[in-house]
Design an enzyme around this catalytic site. Structure first.
Site, PDB file in Angstrom:
ATOM      1  CE  LYS A 170       5.043   1.492  -9.080  1.00 46.92           C
ATOM      2  NZ  LYS A 170       4.352   0.237  -9.483  1.00 46.92           N
TER       3      LYS A 170
ATOM      4  CB  SER B 180       1.327  -0.042  -6.886  1.00 44.74           C
ATOM      5  OG  SER B 180       2.271  -0.528  -7.838  1.00 44.74           O
TER       6      SER B 180
ATOM      7  CB  SER C  39       1.120  -2.073 -10.514  1.00 42.62           C
ATOM      8  OG  SER C  39       0.594  -2.709  -9.376  1.00 42.62           O
TER       9      SER C  39
END
Length: 504
Positions: free
Chosen positions: A80, A155, A179
């Site tokens: 990420k 997210s 997330s």
């Protein structure tokens, strides 16, 4: 190629160790897949093909020489884009950091590199991890491979979508209020939020320091356990790091694969089911409970009354911490710098121009809320009260875990919604985190595993919560449920994801 990209990370590792596959073959297969479909899915902000292949060649040479390697050596991984990577652009999904090249690696990246997993690239995300849909990225929407008209969660939608599109076998996510778990639920992948402090936060671009936690994004529970053991453990660079070693997760998952849950008490959280949950989501949850009961588990209902206030408390604590953490993006030290077009160039006006251009609407909204909650005259009424609710949530967890070994609920109240459906209603967007937020406020570990499809044909997630430092419990329960469901379906749910057409 199709066979390789649909293998679990554990299966790939076994084939690498047996010599049936090479890391170069595996890595190239995933890079080819990224080239074929990521123009549509947009799971990656940056692809590091040359670096990945260099690591893959090194692994193959070491294996040929008989070197002792980590079990996951040679298995590719995506990271990420909120996790800093030495020499590779790290944007946090924001224009504020576009083009920023960190001079160091996050601790978890150091561990990944030491274990010699080829890093495929950095995945897309909501800006500074603020969002539940990956619609707030400065680098475009990431699409859900199950239905490209729908969001992949947030997210960390990029990491989850990369796995669901078979662009990577493993990924790293971060979870501040769900997330990792919520994208896992809506993309049919496994997502784990470890106990707070059990995976180092050194090198994570912070949104809310008391809530943020990195963790695995995978296709199976065993894969998550393998990755968790790799990235976990104490880190002296992180003042919140626990001293515990990262071990026992793989063993717990393997125990769960036997399918025997005799003597295990599973608590259904009364406040996290029923009204407000999509009928198909609730139906799959009840079916999964029956599956666990058939495996020998004792099912009990527990009540955590303060959970009804968790959403409100979270959306005061998180913005307050975010407003403080993001103050460093001022146009002075690093990242974007925008000078005013008219008038004097003062520090105050440069900060205003930079933040106006560099931050998106959702980030600005949360900074304003957080700054207001911390302001003189409102601190006790808002932030202080939210922290009191946090204490009540922790107490409810403690009481619930006296009655049950783990707690369970649907991961998200609905399946993936369509793009734009909730952009004009932030409160409706925030409600997607209603079941995941309590774990972050209390620091307990949580896992989401796919447990079927809703009536709309979209994946549904089943959430397992364990006491602090008892992450192994959720691996046992998760593996048992996953194994039973795979026998029922005849294959992993993720392998039923629709085929994506390669770009011409």
């Amino acid at each position: 190629m199709t066979n390789i990209i649909k293998l679990s990370a554990n299966d790939i590792a076994e084939k690498l160790n047996s010599g049936e596959l090479t890391s170069v073959e595996v890595t190239q297969a995933f890079l080819d897949r990224i080239a074929a479909v990521d123009g549509t899915i947009n799971a990656f902000v940056t692809v590091t093909a040359d670096d990945a292949l260099t690591t893959a060649r090194e692994v193959d040479e070491l294996r040929a020489q008989g070197a002792t390697l980590h079990p996951l050596a040679g298995v590719p991984i995506a990271i990420k884009d909120v996790v800093v990577t030495d020499g590779v652009q790290t944007t946090a999904g924001s224009k504020m950091l576009e083009g920023w090249i960190p001079p160091y690696d996050a601790t978890l990246v150091e561990k990944i590199k030491e274990a010699k997993l080829p890093i495929l690239g950095k995945t897309n995300m909501d800006e500074f991890a603020m969002g539940s849909s990956t619609e707030h990225s400065a680098y475009g929407n990431t699409l859900n491979p199950w239905d490209t008209d729908r969001i992949p969660g947030g997210s960390g939608g990029g990491s989850a979508a990369a796995l669901a599109a078979f662009e990577a076998p493993l990924a790293i996510g971060t979870d501040t209020g769900g997330s990792i778990r919520q994208p896992g639920a809506v993309t049919g992948t496994v997502g784990v939020k470890p106990t707070y402090g059990s995976v180092s936060r050194y090198g994570l671009i912070a949104m809310a320091s008391s809530l943020d936690q990195a963790g695995p994004v995978t296709r199976t529970v065993v894969d998550a356990a393998l990755l968790h053991e790799l990235i976990g453990g104490h880190d002296p660079k992180d003042s919140t790091s626990l001293p515990d070693p990262a071990e026992g997760y793989v063993a717990a998952a393997q125990q769960g694969l036997t399918g025997d849950l005799t003597g295990v008490r599973i608590g259904i959280v009364k406040e996290l089911t029923g009204e407000g949950y999509q009928p198909g989501v609730q139906a799959r949850f009840e079916e999964s409970i029956n599956t666990l009961r058939a495996a020998g588990a004792e099912i009990v209902e527990v009540s955590c009354p303060s959970f009804t206030s968790a959403l409100a408390a979270y959306y005061l604590i998180m913005p307050a911490e975010a407003s403080s953490n993001l103050a460093k993006f001022d146009g002075m030290r690093f990242g974007l710098r925008v000078e005013p077009t008219e008038g004097p160039v003062t520090a105050e006006r440069v900060m205003a121009a930079t933040r106006g251009a560099g931050f998106g609407d959702e980030v600005k909204r949360r900074i304003i809320i957080g700054t207001y909650a911390l302001s003189s005259g409102y601190y006790d009424a808002y932030y202080g009260s939210a922290q009191k609710v946090r204490t009540l949530i922790q107490r409810d967890f403690t009481a619930a875990f006296e009655k049950a070994d783990v707690l369970v609920s649907p991961t998200s109240p609905t399946t993936a919604f369509k793009f734009g459906e909730k952009l004009d209603d932030p409160l409706a967007m925030y409600l997607n985190d209603i079941a995941t937020i309590p774990a972050n406020l209390a620091g307990v570990p949580g896992m989401s595993i796919p447990n079927g499809l809703s009536d709309d044909g979209m994946p549904v997630g089943f959430q397992i919560l364990a006491p602090i430092r008892e992450d192994a419990r959720m691996y046992r329960i998760g593996a048992a449920l996953e194994s039973a469901l795979e026998k029922q379906w005849g294959e992993p749910l993720i392998n039923r994801a629709p085929e994506l057409e390669a770009q011409a």
